[in-house]
Design a protein around this motif. Structure first.
Motif, short mmCIF file in Angstrom:
data_model
loop_
_atom_site.label_atom_id
_atom_site.label_comp_id
_atom_site.label_asym_id
_atom_site.label_seq_id
_atom_site.Cartn_x
_atom_site.Cartn_y
_atom_site.Cartn_z
N ALA A 224 -15.18 -27.87 34.42
CA ALA A 224 -14.55 -28.44 33.22
C ALA A 224 -13.07 -28.67 33.51
O ALA A 224 -12.42 -27.79 34.06
N PRO A 225 -12.52 -29.83 33.16
CA PRO A 225 -11.08 -30.03 33.32
C PRO A 225 -10.32 -28.95 32.56
O PRO A 225 -10.78 -28.46 31.51
N ASP A 226 -9.16 -28.59 33.07
CA ASP A 226 -8.39 -27.51 32.46
C ASP A 226 -8.14 -27.74 30.97
O ASP A 226 -8.31 -26.83 30.15
N ASP A 227 -7.73 -28.97 30.61
CA ASP A 227 -7.39 -29.23 29.21
C ASP A 227 -8.62 -29.13 28.31
O ASP A 227 -8.54 -28.63 27.18
N ARG A 228 -9.77 -29.55 28.82
CA ARG A 228 -10.99 -29.46 28.02
C ARG A 228 -11.41 -28.00 27.84
O ARG A 228 -11.85 -27.59 26.76
N PHE A 229 -11.27 -27.22 28.90
CA PHE A 229 -11.61 -25.80 28.82
C PHE A 229 -10.69 -25.09 27.83
O PHE A 229 -11.15 -24.27 27.03
N ARG A 230 -9.42 -25.45 27.86
CA ARG A 230 -8.47 -24.85 26.92
C ARG A 230 -8.85 -25.21 25.49
O ARG A 230 -8.84 -24.35 24.60
N GLU A 231 -9.19 -26.47 25.25
CA GLU A 231 -9.59 -26.90 23.91
C GLU A 231 -10.82 -26.13 23.44
O GLU A 231 -10.92 -25.75 22.27
N HIS A 232 -11.75 -25.91 24.36
CA HIS A 232 -12.97 -25.16 24.02
C HIS A 232 -12.62 -23.74 23.62
O HIS A 232 -13.15 -23.22 22.62
N LEU A 233 -11.73 -23.09 24.37
CA LEU A 233 -11.33 -21.72 24.05
C LEU A 233 -10.66 -21.65 22.68
O LEU A 233 -11.00 -20.79 21.85
N VAL A 234 -9.71 -22.56 22.45
CA VAL A 234 -8.99 -22.56 21.18
C VAL A 234 -9.96 -22.83 20.03
O VAL A 234 -9.87 -22.23 18.96
N GLY A 235 -10.92 -23.74 20.26
CA GLY A 235 -11.92 -24.04 19.24
C GLY A 235 -12.79 -22.84 18.91
O GLY A 235 -13.32 -22.73 17.80
N ASP A 236 -12.94 -21.93 19.88
CA ASP A 236 -13.71 -20.71 19.65
C ASP A 236 -12.87 -19.59 19.06
O ASP A 236 -13.34 -18.45 18.94
N GLY A 237 -11.61 -19.91 18.73
CA GLY A 237 -10.77 -18.92 18.08
C GLY A 237 -9.82 -18.17 18.99
O GLY A 237 -9.14 -17.24 18.53
N VAL A 238 -9.77 -18.53 20.27
CA VAL A 238 -8.84 -17.88 21.18
C VAL A 238 -7.43 -18.40 20.90
O VAL A 238 -7.23 -19.62 20.86
N PRO A 239 -6.44 -17.54 20.71
CA PRO A 239 -5.07 -18.01 20.47
C PRO A 239 -4.60 -18.89 21.63
O PRO A 239 -4.92 -18.62 22.79
N PRO A 240 -3.85 -19.96 21.34
CA PRO A 240 -3.41 -20.88 22.40
C PRO A 240 -2.70 -20.19 23.55
O PRO A 240 -2.92 -20.54 24.72
N GLU A 241 -1.86 -19.19 23.24
CA GLU A 241 -1.14 -18.49 24.32
C GLU A 241 -2.11 -17.77 25.24
O GLU A 241 -1.96 -17.79 26.47
#
Length: 287
Positions: A224-241
């Motif tokens: 998964a591209p880094d930005d897409r993986f980050r979006e997935h994490l944030v969408g699952d409730g992981v804080p952006p930091e």
């Protein structure tokens, strides 16, 4: 007396268990936030005292009479982690400990792409500045983290993660054994140890193959591209930091920060380190 912090945590508890096989219980003390959780240790004759890294008076009491203090690193990141580690170092110095030990990381470095490794480097610098002899345990990356990244792949048949690099995934049990050996043989290492790692460095392509062999079903690894993986994490409730910090694992892996393989751990524990496939089998048998 040898005092171990975090003695009810995953690593600290195993260190104390293995230390008690080498050192009489009356020579072992633990510093814990909740003494009730360490009742089994107290029943064995271990000195149990309450002491958290944010409690100066508690640490002073917990470290009283210590010849060695093992500081198990906290599960924080950034300034807060370093601040707590420094508080523990200061308390160990004030208690008159003749050696301070610290659970660091094989990738510790000021320019690491992974925040905890920069925190470990800052803590090691504080140890150097303390004026007390120290040993920094450069632990391999915990194999349990690989299991968490593997997530539900064992059920879904697919693991989707950012591009990575080889990592020396290392079992808690082996690192605990090594820590106990080093504590019981005071002064065996001065300053940072060599990397304490398993025998192989593996990518998630390798891990998918191992998982396929262990489970008998095909586990596919996709990137998964880094930005897409980050979006997935944030969408699952992981804080952006936190999402950014998790991405740092993969950026550091791609840069080879966790790829070293060293025989020191095997020498310390007297056998080959536990392989990741064994860790995976143990996880499956416990589910």
């Amino acid at each position: 007396m040898i005092v171990v912090t975090g003695a009810t945590g995953q690593l600290g508890s195993q260190i104390v268990e293995r230390l008690l096989a080498r050192v009489p219980a009356h020579r072992v003390g633990v510093s814990v936030r909740d003494p009730q959780k360490a009742k089994a240790l107290a029943d064995q004759g271990v000195r149990v005292r309450q002491g958290g890294f944010t409690d100066t008076a508690g640490l002073a009491h917990a470290f009283e009479g210590a010849s060695q203090v093992l500081i198990v690193s906290v599960d924080k990141m950034g300034d807060e982690a370093v601040r707590q580690h420094r508080a523990a170092i200061d308390a160990a110095v004030a208690a008159g400990a003749r050696r301070i030990l610290y659970t660091s990381h094989m990738g510790a470095g000021v320019s690491s792409r992974f925040q905890p490794c920069r925190d470990h480097a800052a803590t090691e610098e504080a140890l150097r500045a303390s004026g007390v002899p120290f040993t920094s345990l450069r632990n391999g990356f915990y194999a349990s983290s690989a299991m968490r990244f593997l997530g539900h792949a064992l059920e879904s048949g697919q693991v989707t993660l950012p591009a990575d690099g080889p990592v020396s995934w290392t079992a808690h049990a082996d690192l605990a054994e090594a820590a106990a050996v080093i504590l019981a043989d005071e002064g065996r290492f001065d300053g940072p140890t060599p990397p304490l790692t398993a025998a192989q460095a593996l990518t998630f392509d390798d891990i998918a193959r191992i998982a396929s062999d262990v489970t008998g079903r095909i586990i596919t690894r996709t990137i998964a591209p880094d930005d897409r993986f980050r979006e997935h994490l944030v969408g699952d409730g992981v804080p952006p930091e936190v999402a950014n910090q998790l991405l740092g694992v993969f950026a550091a892996g791609r840069a080879g920060e966790f790829a070293a393989v060293d025989p020191t751990l095997a020498t310390l524990i007297g056998r080959e380190p536990i392989a990741l496939g064994t860790v995976l089998r143990e996880r499956l048998s416990s589910d």
